[in-house]
Write an enzyme that holds these catalytic residues in place. Sequence first.
Site, PDB file in Angstrom:
ATOM      1  N   CYS A   1       0.827  -1.207   0.000  1.00 51.80           N
ATOM      2  CA  CYS A   1       0.000   0.000   0.000  1.00 51.80           C
ATOM      3  C   CYS A   1       0.856   1.250   0.000  1.00 51.80           C
ATOM      4  O   CYS A   1       2.060   1.213   0.247  1.00 51.80           O
ATOM      5  CB  CYS A   1      -0.905   0.050   1.241  1.00 51.80           C
TER       6      CYS A   1
ATOM      7  N   CYS B   1      -2.660  -2.928  -3.499  1.00 55.41           N
ATOM      8  CA  CYS B   1      -3.935  -2.726  -2.805  1.00 55.41           C
ATOM      9  C   CYS B   1      -4.964  -2.132  -3.775  1.00 55.41           C
ATOM     10  O   CYS B   1      -4.675  -1.167  -4.484  1.00 55.41           O
ATOM     11  CB  CYS B   1      -3.716  -1.771  -1.630  1.00 55.41           C
TER      12      CYS B   1
ATOM     13  N   ASP C   1      19.303  37.585 -12.707  1.00 56.47           N
ATOM     14  CA  ASP C   1      18.006  37.842 -13.323  1.00 56.47           C
ATOM     15  C   ASP C   1      17.377  39.087 -12.703  1.00 56.47           C
ATOM     16  O   ASP C   1      17.254  39.199 -11.469  1.00 56.47           O
ATOM     17  CB  ASP C   1      17.097  36.629 -13.112  1.00 56.47           C
TER      18      ASP C   1
END
Length: 506
Positions: free
Chosen positions: A32, A63, A450
């Site tokens: 699971c 599962c 930037d």
Amino acid sequence: MSEDSRYEAVRSRDARFDGAFFFAVSTTGIYCRPSCPATTPRRRNVAFFPTAAAAQGSGFRACRRCRPDAVPGSAEWNARADVVGRAMRLIGDGVVDREGVAGLADRLGYSARQVQRQLTAELGAGPVALARAQRAHTARVLLQTTGLRAAEIAFAAGFASVRQFNDTIKEIYALTPSALRAARPGTTARCGPVAPPATAGVLPLRLAFRGPYAAKQLFDHLQRRAITGIEEVVGETGARTYRRTLRLPNGTGIAEVDEATGDGWLDCRLHLTELRDLTTAGQRVRRLFDLDADPYAVAERLGEDPDLARLVERHPGLRSPGAAAPDELAVRAVLGRQVSVAAGRVLGGALVAAYGEPLPEPSGTLTHLFPRADDLAAVPLAEIGMPGSRRTTLRTLGAALADGTVTLDAGADRDAAERALLGLRGIGPWTAGYIRMRALGDPDVLLTGDAAVLAGMRRAGVPMDALTARSDAWRPWRSYALHHFWNVPVNEPAHPRPSTTESTGP
């Protein structure tokens, strides 16, 4: 994590760890996801696995309640630059299905035996088992969302034969393909619904993600940069749909992704000329929308900085968009260098109109595929309104991508790719860094040259002195810090800081 801490995550059904590990129960033979809503098994009956393939290799089946094969991918593979991380990204892109283990090893620069040994030692499964688990998931999606015949699904998912397909489905899901199709689940509170059955030629997908997801900011980012002919964003904010064309290994496609999020998923529809491209197309859309990110880890690290903490709280789950086509992103980075976002978009539209490959049939405003790198290597580019030096850089980049001097595939060595880019005339640190962040999905890039990043830092109150040392504390999630700075509103009061001439990202 220790096994005890993993068990505590299972006891609390903590969805933050879905995809990071899996647990299996010896008394039921089922594995699971950590957030499975079933009754928590006793500790002595639980074993933990790093991948679904490892659980399957130990004889456990998936599962049917929590569908552990549908979890987001582990964010670890994006953060890691070693051979295991690179291999996982390539396997996700379908390289083993197309080129075999030898092709995977060749791309990584290792022998097939070394790749097998490293993956098995760390993940409990080799490349064939990992690819097999991925094929099984693709087959389940097709069985439960389309009316395709089983034989068509088998080959579309990458299986070599119908018998191999039947045997794998029965082993992993404990059901025959027809029984798995009949067991298509409806809505569940924890896992979300499987997408409704597809109309002809359309494959609906639920693209899972973990944690909060700042969809508005990501769709804003894509909309501002959408290039006419290959991309469009339709609808109003909150209910937009992003559409784009895809060049895929076996054909072409169009992807549509809705802005509205469900309980942990984005709705996506794929129009493919070749069903064999489903896995690759899905993975490329996932990278573009950064769906395997771990927003909890990002928030924990960035939230330790007092100036970033407020930004993280403002936009929980902010993502760092990747690229659906790395070569395309590299070309767009050159087009958008030192110009505004709007100007870069105009240049991209002109390039597509002049050199793009027309679709057999237009779809809305989508009319072309982005030009191939080798097609750009020897064309004049006179139709593009750019300086001659920029056109030369584009041709140089196209030739480098075409001959392998620069490699930007899912498993590329990021350091080597950046060095190769910087070795091309006309490409500097900003362009190489931007390509590394988006085309190669590096979560740890900070473009300090930037203009928009520096402006966002000033408005956020981040001091510029000793910035390098301070930003080291944001590792390995500096790309997310960058996007938080890009998203600081322009009307916020700014602290005076030095300016720069670099542009915002294309």
